[in-house]
Design a protein around this motif. Sequence first.
Motif, PDB file in Angstrom:
ATOM      1  N   LYS A 156      21.366  22.243   8.538  1.00 38.57           N
ATOM      2  CA  LYS A 156      21.810  21.551   7.322  1.00 38.57           C
ATOM      3  C   LYS A 156      21.641  22.450   6.101  1.00 38.57           C
ATOM      4  O   LYS A 156      22.369  22.336   5.130  1.00 38.57           O
ATOM      5  N   LEU A 157      20.629  23.317   6.142  1.00 35.52           N
ATOM      6  CA  LEU A 157      20.377  24.228   5.023  1.00 35.52           C
ATOM      7  C   LEU A 157      20.176  25.632   5.579  1.00 35.52           C
ATOM      8  O   LEU A 157      19.201  25.888   6.290  1.00 35.52           O
ATOM      9  N   THR A 158      21.119  26.524   5.266  1.00 33.14           N
ATOM     10  CA  THR A 158      21.049  27.897   5.773  1.00 33.14           C
ATOM     11  C   THR A 158      20.723  28.842   4.624  1.00 33.14           C
ATOM     12  O   THR A 158      21.490  28.965   3.669  1.00 33.14           O
ATOM     13  N   ILE A 159      19.557  29.459   4.750  1.00 34.58           N
ATOM     14  CA  ILE A 159      19.059  30.352   3.701  1.00 34.58           C
ATOM     15  C   ILE A 159      19.103  31.788   4.223  1.00 34.58           C
ATOM     16  O   ILE A 159      18.582  32.060   5.308  1.00 34.58           O
ATOM     17  N   ILE A 160      19.700  32.671   3.440  1.00 29.90           N
ATOM     18  CA  ILE A 160      19.667  34.100   3.778  1.00 29.90           C
ATOM     19  C   ILE A 160      18.652  34.770   2.854  1.00 29.90           C
ATOM     20  O   ILE A 160      18.738  34.620   1.631  1.00 29.90           O
ATOM     21  N   VAL A 161      17.701  35.469   3.450  1.00 29.80           N
ATOM     22  CA  VAL A 161      16.740  36.230   2.645  1.00 29.80           C
ATOM     23  C   VAL A 161      17.094  37.705   2.753  1.00 29.80           C
ATOM     24  O   VAL A 161      17.260  38.232   3.858  1.00 29.80           O
ATOM     25  N   CYS A 162      17.204  38.377   1.616  1.00 26.12           N
ATOM     26  CA  CYS A 162      17.758  39.727   1.645  1.00 26.12           C
ATOM     27  C   CYS A 162      17.378  40.466   0.366  1.00 26.12           C
ATOM     28  O   CYS A 162      17.689  39.993  -0.737  1.00 26.12           O
ATOM     29  N   PRO A 163      16.709  41.598   0.485  1.00 23.75           N
ATOM     30  CA  PRO A 163      16.460  42.389  -0.725  1.00 23.75           C
ATOM     31  C   PRO A 163      17.802  42.812  -1.331  1.00 23.75           C
ATOM     32  O   PRO A 163      18.736  43.109  -0.586  1.00 23.75           O
ATOM     33  N   THR A 174      28.395  36.326  10.238  1.00 27.43           N
ATOM     34  CA  THR A 174      28.257  34.903   9.932  1.00 27.43           C
ATOM     35  C   THR A 174      29.123  34.590   8.721  1.00 27.43           C
ATOM     36  O   THR A 174      28.945  35.185   7.659  1.00 27.43           O
ATOM     37  N   PRO A 175      30.064  33.665   8.875  1.00 32.85           N
ATOM     38  CA  PRO A 175      30.973  33.378   7.767  1.00 32.85           C
ATOM     39  C   PRO A 175      30.271  32.627   6.648  1.00 32.85           C
ATOM     40  O   PRO A 175      29.398  31.786   6.902  1.00 32.85           O
ATOM     41  N   GLY A 176      30.686  32.949   5.429  1.00 34.78           N
ATOM     42  CA  GLY A 176      30.077  32.350   4.238  1.00 34.78           C
ATOM     43  C   GLY A 176      30.129  30.835   4.220  1.00 34.78           C
ATOM     44  O   GLY A 176      29.248  30.177   3.670  1.00 34.78           O
ATOM     45  N   GLU A 177      31.120  30.276   4.847  1.00 27.32           N
ATOM     46  CA  GLU A 177      31.251  28.823   4.941  1.00 27.32           C
ATOM     47  C   GLU A 177      29.989  28.167   5.522  1.00 27.32           C
ATOM     48  O   GLU A 177      29.694  27.006   5.250  1.00 27.32           O
ATOM     49  N   SER A 178      29.294  28.922   6.352  1.00 33.13           N
ATOM     50  CA  SER A 178      28.102  28.358   6.995  1.00 33.13           C
ATOM     51  C   SER A 178      26.801  28.827   6.329  1.00 33.13           C
ATOM     52  O   SER A 178      25.722  28.619   6.871  1.00 33.13           O
ATOM     53  N   VAL A 179      26.920  29.484   5.168  1.00 30.56           N
ATOM     54  CA  VAL A 179      25.738  29.993   4.458  1.00 30.56           C
ATOM     55  C   VAL A 179      25.590  29.239   3.133  1.00 30.56           C
ATOM     56  O   VAL A 179      26.539  29.147   2.365  1.00 30.56           O
ATOM     57  N   ASP A 180      24.400  28.699   2.890  1.00 32.95           N
ATOM     58  CA  ASP A 180      24.213  27.885   1.695  1.00 32.95           C
ATOM     59  C   ASP A 180      23.578  28.637   0.532  1.00 32.95           C
ATOM     60  O   ASP A 180      23.942  28.435  -0.614  1.00 32.95           O
TER      61      ASP A 180
END
Lengths: 520, 520
Positions: free
Chosen positions: A414-421, A439-445
């Motif tokens: 339900k909540l997709t978090i990308i952690v990235c410097p 991973t397509p942006g549509e699935s990244v929150d």
Amino acid sequence: MKMIKNSLGREIPEFVEGIGDLIPYQGVWEYIKKTQSKHLHARACYGIGKGIEKLLPDIKTALERCNIKDGMTLSFHHHFRAGDETLMQVIAAVNEMRIKDITVFSSSLTSSHDGLIKYIENGTVSRIFTSGLREKLGKFITDGKLKIPAVIRTHGGRARSIALGEVPIDIAFVAAPSSDILGNSNGIEGPSACGSLGYAMVDALYADKTVIVTDNIVDYPLHPASIPEWQVDFVVKVDRIGNPAKIATGSTRITKNPIDLAIAQSASDFIARTPYFMEGMSFQVGAGGASLAAAKFMKEAMKERNIKGSFGIGGITSYMVELLEEGYLNTLFDVQSFDAVVAKSIAKNPRHIEIPATYYSDPFTKNCVVNNLDIVILAALQVDADFNVNVMTSNTGVLMGASGGHPDTAAGAKLTIIVCPSFRARVPSIVDKVHTVITPGESVDVIVTERGIAINPQRSDLIEFMKKSKLPIRDIHEIKEDVEKLTDKPEEVEFEDRIVALVEYRDGTIIDTIKALKCD
Amino acid sequence: MKMIKNSLGREIPEFVEGIGDLIPYQGVWEYIKKTQSKHLHARACYGIGKGIEKLLPDIKTALERCNIKDGMTLSFHHHFRAGDETLMQVIAAVNEMRIKDITVFSSSLTSSHDGLIKYIENGTVSRIFTSGLREKLGKFITDGKLKIPAVIRTHGGRARSIALGEVPIDIAFVAAPSSDILGNSNGIEGPSACGSLGYAMVDALYADKTVIVTDNIVDYPLHPASIPEWQVDFVVKVDRIGNPAKIATGSTRITKNPIDLAIAQSASDFIARTPYFMEGMSFQVGAGGASLAAAKFMKEAMKERNIKGSFGIGGITSYMVELLEEGYLNTLFDVQSFDAVVAKSIAKNPRHIEIPATYYSDPFTKNCVVNNLDIVILAALQVDADFNVNVMTSNTGVLMGASGGHPDTAAGAKLTIIVCPSFRARVPSIVDKVHTVITPGESVDVIVTERGIAINPQRSDLIEFMKKSKLPIRDIHEIKEDVEKLTDKPEEVEFEDRIVALVEYRDGTIIDTIKALKCD
């Protein structure tokens, strides 16, 4: 080669020699919805009668008994990661037998598989289906030295391709830390205990032949059996199947990098302010420094707010086990154990549940557990302003990562978090266009960097919600521009037209291609 | 109808309308050997994406959501035996929806399914695939009132037919004593706990749609899950799925009959004198008074000789659990629990292992556990001088039993013992020719009666071995002649030409047919 644009505008060939017809990516759920009523026939494996002797003296004998032939597909799993010693033993035996044109279909490939290069060069191996490609082998393939493009699949997509019979496995090799002589086997006992055998469980169920390779034969009947004897053709005893000490290397090591830790803390702060952070929530943290570290900060936040979660999924690290043992989670679903000590927890804790990759993330099943996820925290090599994520190729276009469960969990949670410097070694991680969409942006929150947190504009609910917070919520273009001021202008990378790898999205469509680097 | 003789000399139709082509029986291992290299595709079930609501208010809604249509195949399991209440609830709903020509594909049918008669009469149900037929329904079918012949399968043969896609299941109904809202379910918890769900585990894996029917919804995620959520389409909560108090009725009750007990003692004495009675032996006892009682005497013999066994299989009774708990066996493999208290043992004892019917006895897998058996003790309604066994029809030709695991275990075990009183109610059990061959004599080693023990002449090793013993070893013809002197001459039973049931051997070939009784 006729090309077709997928819904992300990427050019996809309709057909690739040696691979076959390709279906373009059409959106996170579109293709699944269209095909959900197709009930295809998966491969079932039928064998033998009474009195069979399964225990064989060596891998070569097993290959002979499985009627190894040119052009066959051999499957492997990567639970030993950099410590795997089984795949190379098998391919060396195949080479000795002068068998050619093998497809190596592994759940992933690591530095322990750089030895494949010479077997590609001499024609033993002609196709590579994997989730990850890195180190020397990654560079070798990026340089265009594998004639047929490699196929990159997610963990869920791989399970799907097997269950649907798209990739029939001729012989599945399972590196099992314990087995009895009839093939009941698991990963939680023995000197090479590696934990879950989640990827191999799928192969064993669907493969034509299944061979257990073990360094630890135990009394019949071994229990619990991750792979039961009714799925096993042969058992081979070898000196060693792998080195479990090398599982927790690279992307599964916990970071000490202060920027990664700051990002992890920030991600945890963000999550703790969303409505998803509540009693009974479930979560997963992916491989990679900051995402693994986030589990630690999540726990502190849970403690502070007196919140208990429901289930955790993984890629299970010692941190996740700690959360289970201390009651912050009530269940762990484990498709892959990220350090050897995790095996002990599976063995002793009935709520630490080993699961097959099908259950983990096959998108065509009647639901995979990633679909039940509230929160997932994932890493990235590159992100772009459309929130697309690359975890496969370096900023210079070289294969050096893995698709893994990234697209699966991103789609399911339900909540997709990308952690990235925001940059690494003076090179920005936030770019106009990622080299490779995994991973397509549509699935990244949400993208969390050390310079601020960007929320995907399609998540207006989250944007609205965070307006009251003091968190550094920023437009992704702003962060990107900030970073560009601080960093060198990235060198232009030039590619040839030739495709060296195809990136399959989890539903079997092609989400991107990877091209050969232009050599000067 | 073109007929063909199978290797036992029985006439088999080559084709039956509504069923299709039939393959004649060719010997215990012959057909398996011939087909072992055929790798067929089994049915895999693919479903749905994110956000599905699985929990439905009633069975009718589930049928609608599964797109129930005329002519579909619905599968069921009989772990509740005479206490099952789920199958009839489902068929009543099908009837209400005016759906016709359903195939009822149950692991068995008991007295709790006599209600099917009216649904056969009104056209709701047109085909019956089962292991057992008895009581009013058995008589009804024997009288030729089901238009298409019933198909009798062994437990292993049923699993095989499903895995090979021979019988595609449109909707599998699983009566599960506990389930969470996503369908993770088991049989060991809840007010209707029935123990193993071993037959249903196969259906859920291969069916097009799987519906969990439960009277006990628990928190997600239920663990251990006999059936995992990735195999489940829908969950329906009903008031009651069955009455576990009725599981231990009929053939799974322990006998107090002195003749049965004497036979059980005699079988145990015989076994204790064979080379199979040794440290680490494995055994199974079938349903039926004398065979169940034999477990008790086996234990006494083991105690006396200070022998510990390896694994037991079943149909697991409380006696078998006792053997496990007291250390006479180290493992139980449980495909079906023969009394409700057995569920508690599965729940608490990790060496009491629930297994799918595939693992139990599917003859085409890479080995089923019955193949590892040392000793099996089985009942009989009739035996003949060729050691063929009938456990399906009465001496007057009426359907009143079940094929079950009888042919599977007889084929798999190293020593197959049939325990059978030489006559019942003045009618001989040892006859010239059994009405119905369920288990071929080739797979039967010894027949134990209260008038002596007959060893199959093909087991010259056992005959030689027993020469030194004081056991009453006799020629089967001798016992038969003795019995005939004591009993009435059995009435001649007259049959019509019409076939009312087909008996499939475990490999899918037809071993016998059952014909309609001539009505005067």
